[in-house]
Design a protein around this motif. Structure first.
Motif, short mmCIF file in Angstrom:
data_model
loop_
_atom_site.label_atom_id
_atom_site.label_comp_id
_atom_site.label_asym_id
_atom_site.label_seq_id
_atom_site.Cartn_x
_atom_site.Cartn_y
_atom_site.Cartn_z
N VAL A 162 0.87 -1.41 -0.01
CA VAL A 162 0.02 -0.02 0.09
C VAL A 162 1.03 1.15 0.14
CG1 VAL A 162 -1.64 1.22 1.34
CG2 VAL A 162 -1.94 -1.33 1.25
N ILE A 163 1.69 1.12 0.93
CA ILE A 163 2.87 2.43 0.95
C ILE A 163 3.50 2.74 -0.21
CG2 ILE A 163 4.62 3.41 2.35
CD1 ILE A 163 3.49 1.84 4.70
N SER A 164 4.16 1.58 -0.69
CA SER A 164 4.77 1.59 -1.96
C SER A 164 4.22 2.12 -3.12
CB SER A 164 5.39 0.22 -2.45
OG SER A 164 6.04 0.21 -3.71
N ARG A 165 2.65 1.73 -3.20
CA ARG A 165 2.06 2.31 -4.30
C ARG A 165 1.76 3.92 -4.11
NH1 ARG A 165 -1.93 -2.11 -3.32
NH2 ARG A 165 -0.97 -4.02 -4.62
N ALA A 166 1.36 4.17 -3.11
CA ALA A 166 0.98 5.59 -2.51
C ALA A 166 2.31 6.67 -3.07
CB ALA A 166 0.62 5.78 -1.21
N LYS A 167 3.71 6.13 -2.55
CA LYS A 167 4.91 6.89 -2.82
C LYS A 167 5.20 6.83 -4.29
CE LYS A 167 7.03 6.21 1.71
NZ LYS A 167 8.16 5.59 2.49
N SER A 168 4.93 5.64 -4.95
CA SER A 168 5.17 5.68 -6.39
C SER A 168 4.42 6.63 -7.29
CB SER A 168 5.00 4.25 -6.92
OG SER A 168 5.39 4.21 -8.27
N LEU A 169 3.02 6.82 -6.94
CA LEU A 169 2.01 7.92 -7.32
C LEU A 169 2.53 9.03 -7.06
CD1 LEU A 169 -1.03 5.43 -7.18
CD2 LEU A 169 0.00 6.10 -9.22
N LEU A 170 2.73 9.30 -5.88
CA LEU A 170 3.49 10.60 -5.36
C LEU A 170 4.64 11.06 -6.28
CD1 LEU A 170 3.31 13.17 -3.40
CD2 LEU A 170 5.03 11.66 -1.82
N THR A 171 5.80 10.20 -6.57
CA THR A 171 6.82 10.61 -7.16
C THR A 171 6.44 10.81 -8.74
OG1 THR A 171 8.03 9.10 -5.89
CG2 THR A 171 8.90 9.92 -8.24
N ARG A 172 5.47 10.44 -9.09
CA ARG A 172 5.09 10.22 -10.59
C ARG A 172 4.15 11.64 -10.82
NH1 ARG A 172 4.89 4.34 -12.50
NH2 ARG A 172 7.09 3.42 -11.70
N ASN A 173 3.18 11.89 -9.70
CA ASN A 173 2.03 12.59 -9.68
C ASN A 173 1.08 12.08 -10.58
OD1 ASN A 173 0.18 14.54 -8.94
ND2 ASN A 173 1.12 16.18 -10.02
N GLY A 174 0.92 10.73 -10.49
CA GLY A 174 0.40 9.75 -11.79
C GLY A 174 -0.80 9.25 -11.46
N PHE A 175 -2.04 9.92 -11.05
CA PHE A 175 -3.26 9.40 -10.99
C PHE A 175 -4.23 10.08 -11.75
CE2 PHE A 175 -6.88 7.56 -8.34
CZ PHE A 175 -6.49 6.42 -8.43
N GLY A 176 -3.76 10.69 -12.72
CA GLY A 176 -4.69 11.28 -13.83
C GLY A 176 -5.42 12.78 -13.24
N ASP A 177 -6.43 13.14 -13.84
CA ASP A 177 -6.81 14.21 -13.69
C ASP A 177 -8.10 14.19 -12.48
OD1 ASP A 177 -5.47 15.93 -15.36
OD2 ASP A 177 -6.79 15.30 -17.03
N TYR A 178 -8.11 15.01 -11.62
CA TYR A 178 -9.01 14.84 -10.68
C TYR A 178 -10.57 15.14 -11.12
CZ TYR A 178 -11.44 15.25 -5.97
OH TYR A 178 -12.40 14.88 -5.24
N HIS A 179 -11.24 14.17 -10.44
CA HIS A 179 -12.77 14.43 -11.06
C HIS A 179 -13.62 13.85 -9.81
CE1 HIS A 179 -16.81 13.84 -12.82
NE2 HIS A 179 -16.29 14.56 -13.84
N VAL A 180 -14.52 14.73 -9.38
CA VAL A 180 -15.42 14.28 -8.18
C VAL A 180 -16.01 13.22 -8.08
CG1 VAL A 180 -17.39 15.73 -8.71
CG2 VAL A 180 -16.62 15.32 -6.33
N PHE A 181 -16.68 12.75 -9.18
CA PHE A 181 -17.50 11.48 -9.52
C PHE A 181 -16.69 10.22 -10.14
CE2 PHE A 181 -20.95 14.85 -9.42
CZ PHE A 181 -21.61 14.34 -8.26
N GLU A 182 -15.66 10.46 -10.69
CA GLU A 182 -14.91 9.43 -11.43
C GLU A 182 -13.42 9.22 -10.97
OE1 GLU A 182 -15.43 10.39 -15.58
OE2 GLU A 182 -17.53 10.30 -15.49
N ASN A 183 -12.69 10.18 -10.35
CA ASN A 183 -11.44 9.90 -10.13
C ASN A 183 -11.05 10.64 -8.88
OD1 ASN A 183 -9.14 8.46 -10.64
ND2 ASN A 183 -8.15 10.40 -11.78
N ASN A 184 -11.43 10.51 -7.77
CA ASN A 184 -11.22 11.35 -6.54
C ASN A 184 -10.25 10.84 -5.47
OD1 ASN A 184 -12.93 9.63 -4.85
ND2 ASN A 184 -14.56 10.50 -6.00
N CYS A 185 -10.14 11.34 -4.22
CA CYS A 185 -9.33 11.03 -3.35
C CYS A 185 -9.45 9.83 -2.87
CB CYS A 185 -9.42 12.04 -2.18
SG CYS A 185 -10.80 12.44 -1.48
#
Length: 236
Positions: free
Chosen positions: A142-165
């Protein structure tokens, strides 16, 4: 008063002490008198990795409601005049960010998102965005995924209904996405909005919970595990 009573009997959310936090936990904090919750992954040492819309907004609808939201929730990291001594000034950051626990909570209470709950328990929850039937992976993954996505800022564009926190935190915990196109799907909170619209027509609270249950990523037949490397191609 009603919300506090529901918390005590475990039907609304799961309050947790900071002393009981463990690295890899999916945590959240309610905002705006329980209108929505902000989610993240606790990685230890008082740090949380989470996904925001940017420009000082945790969420965004593209409507006048955004002005209400941004005016009522403190910016992560304070502001130019009063930056957080741990995080610095983060009010203009967007995407995946790392904040101290205090900035993440923004004066709210701390709650723990539950994994691997039974369908029966899921159905008792009066609000979406507090649990899933999906099982969590080990904390180190879990931590490895979170840190990897943080490094790449790689979760796409934020969308409140389709891609959120909440989608971000659930992916970090499970690596689950929906279908071959790697759609992350709607979070429990977003599903609650959809379910509420149906309930308004059917007039049945249990129908709302049933819609949320069968939309839950742990119940979906089209949910598959996808590595960070496949979800976000490595940047050169």
């Amino acid at each position: 008063m009603e919300s506090l009573l529901l918390e005590k009997i475990g039907l609304l959310s799961n309050n947790i002490s900071r002393d009981d936090l463990k690295p890899g936990d999916h945590i959240y904090s309610w905002r705006n008198a329980y209108i929505y919750a902000h989610h993240g992954i606790y990685i230890g040492d008082g740090k949380v990795i989470h996904f925001t819309r940017g420009g000082g907004l945790e969420i965004g609808t593209g409507t006048f409601l955004d002005k209400i939201i941004v005016s009522s929730v403190p910016n992560h990291g304070g502001d130019n005049n009063n930056p957080c001594p741990n995080c610095g000034e983060q009010s203009n950051l967007g995407g995946i960010v790392s904040s101290c626990l205090d900035c993440f909570l923004a004066d709210g209470d701390l709650y723990l998102f539950d994994y691997g709950v039974s369908p029966a328990i899921f159905m008792t929850k009066l609000r979406g965005g507090v649990c899933t039937t999906a099982a969590s992976d080990p904390a180190e993954q879990v931590i490895s995924r979170a840190k990897s996505l943080l490094t790449r800022n790689g979760f796409g564009d934020y969308h409140v209904f389709e891609n959120n926190c909440e989608d971000f935190a659930i992916y970090c915990k499970t690596s689950l996405v929906v279908g071959k196109s790697y759609v992350l799907g709607r979070s429990g909170q977003a599903n609650s909005v959809s379910a509420a619209a149906c309930v308004a027509r059917m007039l049945s609270p249990w129908a709302s919970n049933a819609i949320r249950l069968f939309s839950d990523i742990g119940m979906r037949n089209d949910a598959v595990k996808v590595s960070v490397e496949s979800l976000v191609p490595r940047q050169s």
